[in-house]
Scaffold this active site. Structure first.
Site, short mmCIF file in Angstrom:
data_model
loop_
_atom_site.label_atom_id
_atom_site.label_comp_id
_atom_site.label_asym_id
_atom_site.label_seq_id
_atom_site.Cartn_x
_atom_site.Cartn_y
_atom_site.Cartn_z
N CYS A 1 34.05 10.22 -9.31
CA CYS A 1 33.07 9.07 -8.70
C CYS A 1 32.15 8.60 -9.81
O CYS A 1 32.35 7.96 -10.51
CB CYS A 1 32.63 9.75 -7.59
SG CYS A 1 31.68 8.70 -6.25
N HIS B 1 37.04 11.87 -4.49
CA HIS B 1 36.67 13.56 -4.76
C HIS B 1 37.77 14.35 -4.56
O HIS B 1 38.12 14.54 -3.43
CB HIS B 1 35.57 13.48 -3.89
CG HIS B 1 34.33 12.93 -4.22
ND1 HIS B 1 33.27 13.53 -4.90
CD2 HIS B 1 33.84 11.88 -3.73
CE1 HIS B 1 32.22 12.68 -5.16
NE2 HIS B 1 32.62 11.64 -4.53
N GLU C 1 37.92 17.49 -5.11
CA GLU C 1 37.25 18.96 -4.86
C GLU C 1 37.33 19.25 -3.19
O GLU C 1 37.14 20.39 -2.89
CB GLU C 1 36.08 19.27 -5.50
CG GLU C 1 34.97 18.24 -4.87
CD GLU C 1 34.82 17.01 -5.43
OE1 GLU C 1 33.49 16.56 -5.50
OE2 GLU C 1 35.51 16.29 -6.04
#
Length: 520
Positions: free
Chosen positions: A89, A179, A181
């Site tokens: 990002c 993202h 994660e």
């Protein structure tokens, strides 16, 4: 004192912190692949990174725009270290901006993206090996890359993002706008694994056995022949710290169990029997109930409660330490999540943590925090590796301030008793239903709200108790547990019938975020 990140024989991937409140999840995911990982400041220099000698670098997300005057930057020499880099990002935008590309507000390039989007893979890449050409990812960006730097090529895009994944294969620099994660990126774990294992060349041999050996060495190096005090709460964190410290320094450890009058039902006796008896820890039990409750009388602000308890807890230690000789260290069960929730230089403080923000400036001890690089699930794993029984390792988490932050508003004996008794019923029924391993954390809260009820032929005006039950992996994000209705009904019926001054039960169905796990 040797830090784990500085040990040369340990492979590690560092994550540079650019301000996303949940960027530590990147480190957590990487650890799942058997690679040590932790956050470092974005101000770190290339020379400092050389000294750490990581096998990979991740640039995290963050709320800033790279073109803003106050944007967080990076030492440009980091790009010349020859270490694989993954920008996520903001991290991808920073790579683009620093290396000659262009980043603009998303409205000029497409649209802002918040939520799940479909990523389309246009070019084969090691980063996306064994993942589909179309996959759902979580986007959360207000800026977009419109021109990529020389040496980079497009890997993937989405309907509203012309450059959702880019890479420079020669320099092993990768950028993704989404993202990986978070769980909403369906193949996010695979992408991070590809980066760690196939691009960075990680062996995947980091384990809790490694952690135990290194922490024991670190503790012995730090403490020498001096003595350590540990505050035992009876919770998982302090119990694991106690066993780890005893393994490292033996009878140099003295545990102080402060009974501050804010414990769960029968907890004091259980702590003494479990850790003092079974594990043989040297424990001094201090009855400080009156001392704490007097200071907390009339205090309804949650931050003030935490500060009062944190300060008084250490002052009690001072009193006890003055009776001992040669005590220089105070051990705490601070976790990685505690530090993050208390704020970093790039992230806003959510709440001061009892193991981080409640310590007085004139404290007489040096701190030892052996668990401060671990997440909650890793602490349980550590406990098992230390040979602790499962009923201790899987004990319900309990905050340092105790029931003080599960009583909304000013604390009274009556309110505390409603929480003690209702919480005991909740834990008993969850265990009977066989849900105690499925539900990550569960407890009751006295909301401080009174409501009208009817019991028998009489009108009541009593407290409302909230039940909080969540599912989670690491405590950084959580969903409310969807408990069976028959279990909830039984819990509710028992509480209103067996606990004095309670006539209404509500169930908290809020996830984290936007809420935190505890109410205060």
């Amino acid at each position: 004192m040797t830090e784990i990140s500085m040990l040369k024989d340990v492979q590690k991937i560092i994550v540079l912190d650019y301000g996303s409140q949940y960027n530590q999840l990147i480190a957590r995911r990487i650890r799942e692949f058997g690679v040590f990982s932790e956050l470092k400041s974005h101000k770190i220099t290339a020379q400092e990174i050389r000294e750490i000698n990581p096998i990979g670098i991740v640039l995290s997300g963050g709320p800033n725009s790279v073109y803003a005057d106050n944007a967080f930057g990076i030492d440009p020499e980091i790009f010349e270290l020859g270490i694989p880099i993954l920008g996520i990002c903001y991290g991808m935008q920073l790579i683009t901006d620093q290396l000659g590309g262009k980043v603009v507000p998303a409205g000029q390039a497409g649209n802002r993206e918040y939520g799940q989007s479909t990523l389309n893979i246009r070019t084969a890449s090691k980063l996306f090996a064994d993942t589909p050409d179309e996959q759902l990812v979580l986007m959360s960006h207000g800026d977009a890359v419109t021109e990529i730097p020389d040496g980079f090529h497009l890997v993937g895009d989405s309907n509203d993002c012309p450059y959702a994944a880019i890479e420079n294969s020669e320099k092993h620099i990768y950028g993704i706008q989404f993202h990986p994660e978070v769980r909403h990126s369906v193949y996010g774990n695979d992408i991070l694994r590809n980066f760690a294992i196939f691009i960075c060349g990680a062996r995947g041999d980091w384990s809790m056995d490694n952690f135990i050996d290194m922490q024991i060495e670190k503790i012995r190096e730090t403490v020498g022949d001096k003595k350590v005090l540990l505050g035992l709460s009876g919770g998982v964190d302090s119990s694991v710290v106690g066993v780890l410290l005893q393994k490292a320094i033996g009878d140099q450890l003295t545990c102080i169990f402060v009974d501050h009058g804010l414990l769960r039902k029968d907890e004091g006796d259980q702590v003494m029997g479990m850790l003092g008896g079974k594990f043989g820890l040297n424990i001094i039990r201090v009855d400080a109930k009156d001392r704490f409750l007097e200071l907390l009388a009339g205090v309804d602000d949650p931050e003030k409660k935490r500060k009062i308890i944190g300060n008084e807890f250490v002052y009690v230690f001072d009193d006890e330490a003055s009776k001992l000789k040669g005590v220089d260290f105070l051990a705490q069960g601070t976790l990685y999540t505690d530090i993050i929730e208390s704020g970093t230089e790039t992230a806003q403080t959510i709440k001061s943590h009892h193991n981080v923000g409640g310590l007085p400036e004139d404290m007489q001890f040096q701190l030892i925090e052996p668990l401060n690089t671990l997440f909650k699930d890793e602490v349980r794993e550590l406990g098992i590796a230390l040979g602790m029984p499962e009923n201790i390792v899987w004990r319900q988490p309990f905050p340092g301030p105790g029931l003080a932050i599960r009583v909304m508003g000013a604390i009274t004996e009556e309110k505390l008793e409603t929480v003690r008794e209702s919480d005991a019923i909740l834990r008993e029924e969850i265990a009977k239903a066989g849900l105690d391993r499925d539900v990550w954390q569960y407890f009751t809260v006295n909301t401080g709200v009174r409501s009208v009820g009817v019991m028998g032929d009489g009108r009541t005006y009593d407290y409302t108790i909230a039940i909080r039950a969540i599912t989670s992996i690491d405590g950084m994000t959580a969903d409310f547990a969807q408990l069976p209705w028959d279990v909830l009904k039984k819990i509710s019926t028992r509480i209103v019938n067996e606990v004095d001054h309670v006539n209404r039960i509500v169930y908290d169905i809020t996830s984290k975020p936007p809420a935190t796990v505890e109410w205060e």
